[in-house]
Write a protein that holds these residues in place. Structure first.
Motif, mmCIF file in Angstrom:
data_model
loop_
_atom_site.group_PDB
_atom_site.id
_atom_site.type_symbol
_atom_site.label_atom_id
_atom_site.label_comp_id
_atom_site.label_asym_id
_atom_site.label_seq_id
_atom_site.Cartn_x
_atom_site.Cartn_y
_atom_site.Cartn_z
ATOM 1 N N GLY A 212 0.938 -1.199 -0.226
ATOM 2 C CA GLY A 212 -0.066 0.011 -0.018
ATOM 3 C C GLY A 212 0.900 1.378 -0.055
ATOM 4 N N ALA A 213 2.074 1.228 0.787
ATOM 5 C CA ALA A 213 2.802 2.383 0.927
ATOM 6 C C ALA A 213 3.563 2.681 -0.615
ATOM 7 C CB ALA A 213 3.666 2.227 1.908
ATOM 8 N N LEU A 214 4.033 1.390 -0.920
ATOM 9 C CA LEU A 214 4.726 1.658 -2.425
ATOM 10 C C LEU A 214 3.605 2.367 -3.331
ATOM 11 C CD1 LEU A 214 7.095 0.792 -3.855
ATOM 12 C CD2 LEU A 214 5.982 -1.263 -4.571
ATOM 13 N N LEU A 215 2.576 1.687 -3.347
ATOM 14 C CA LEU A 215 1.438 2.262 -4.450
ATOM 15 C C LEU A 215 1.414 3.767 -4.143
ATOM 16 C CD1 LEU A 215 -1.018 -0.830 -4.685
ATOM 17 C CD2 LEU A 215 0.730 -0.066 -6.308
ATOM 18 N N GLU A 216 1.099 4.078 -3.034
ATOM 19 C CA GLU A 216 0.758 5.434 -2.293
ATOM 20 C C GLU A 216 2.143 6.426 -2.969
ATOM 21 O OE1 GLU A 216 0.507 7.685 1.847
ATOM 22 O OE2 GLU A 216 -0.808 5.936 1.618
ATOM 23 N N GLN A 217 3.400 5.935 -2.892
ATOM 24 C CA GLN A 217 4.343 6.703 -3.394
ATOM 25 C C GLN A 217 4.138 7.094 -4.925
ATOM 26 O OE1 GLN A 217 7.627 3.925 -1.426
ATOM 27 N NE2 GLN A 217 8.567 6.118 -1.877
ATOM 28 N N PHE A 218 3.786 5.993 -5.624
ATOM 29 C CA PHE A 218 3.488 6.191 -7.220
ATOM 30 C C PHE A 218 2.630 7.183 -7.320
ATOM 31 C CE2 PHE A 218 6.038 2.389 -7.588
ATOM 32 C CZ PHE A 218 6.669 2.978 -8.578
ATOM 33 N N GLN A 219 1.453 7.290 -6.432
ATOM 34 C CA GLN A 219 0.354 8.073 -6.561
ATOM 35 C C GLN A 219 0.845 9.355 -6.188
ATOM 36 O OE1 GLN A 219 -2.868 7.210 -7.302
ATOM 37 N NE2 GLN A 219 -3.673 9.277 -7.480
ATOM 38 N N ARG A 220 1.521 9.689 -5.184
ATOM 39 C CA ARG A 220 2.137 11.033 -4.895
ATOM 40 C C ARG A 220 2.956 11.850 -5.938
ATOM 41 N NH1 ARG A 220 2.535 8.911 0.510
ATOM 42 N NH2 ARG A 220 4.656 8.599 -0.056
ATOM 43 N N ALA A 221 3.709 10.775 -6.675
ATOM 44 C CA ALA A 221 4.765 11.302 -7.495
ATOM 45 C C ALA A 221 4.134 11.539 -9.007
ATOM 46 C CB ALA A 221 5.930 10.268 -7.744
ATOM 47 N N GLY A 222 2.722 11.293 -8.999
ATOM 48 C CA GLY A 222 2.061 11.582 -10.175
ATOM 49 C C GLY A 222 1.957 10.285 -11.154
#
Length: 132
Positions: A36-46
């Motif tokens: 979940g944290a990994l996917l969230e990092q991609f979300q935050r980076a656009g």
């Protein structure tokens, strides 16, 4: 007799990066929190659209060049490259190629797995990439 096998960089890169990926997916805030944290990092980076495509049942959208550095930061990418024994460019390109497939495989049916499923999937993928 003892046979010595040598791996080319092309052969070794998936093995090293597979091991790094296993750590990324299973690490972080514990098990599923890691994914979940990994996917969230991609979300935050656009790159949320790409990350969502890897979890969903449709085609996996690719990452553009340089995306891994944007998501993890240059320092983290340098550390990943050191761990894998490759250049930062090779680590970024390798992870950009492997991440969509790995996340797709650990999210069958478009669903994020529970902790036990994730641990088993990461262990299987690490073995496939020669990391365990």
């Amino acid at each position: 007799t003892t046979e010595i096998y040598t791996l080319s960089l092309h052969d070794a890169l998936p093995i090293c990066l597979g091991s790094v990926l296993g750590g990324l997916l299973a690490g972080g805030a514990g098990g599923a929190g890691g994914l979940g944290a990994l996917l969230e990092q991609f979300q935050r980076a656009g790159f949320g659209e790409q990350a969502s495509s890897w979890v969903s049942t449709g085609d996996n959208l690719p990452l553009p060049p340089g995306a891994i550095g944007q998501v993890f930061g240059d320092d983290a990418l340098a550390q990943i490259a050191r761990q894998a024994g490759v250049s930062e460019a090779e680590a970024g390109a390798g992870l950009a190629q492997l991440l969509p497939e790995v996340i797709d495989r650990v999210t069958p049916g478009g669903q994020a797995p529970d902790l036990d499923q994730l641990v088993a999937s990461v262990a299987n993928l690490t073995r496939q990439f020669g990391g365990g």
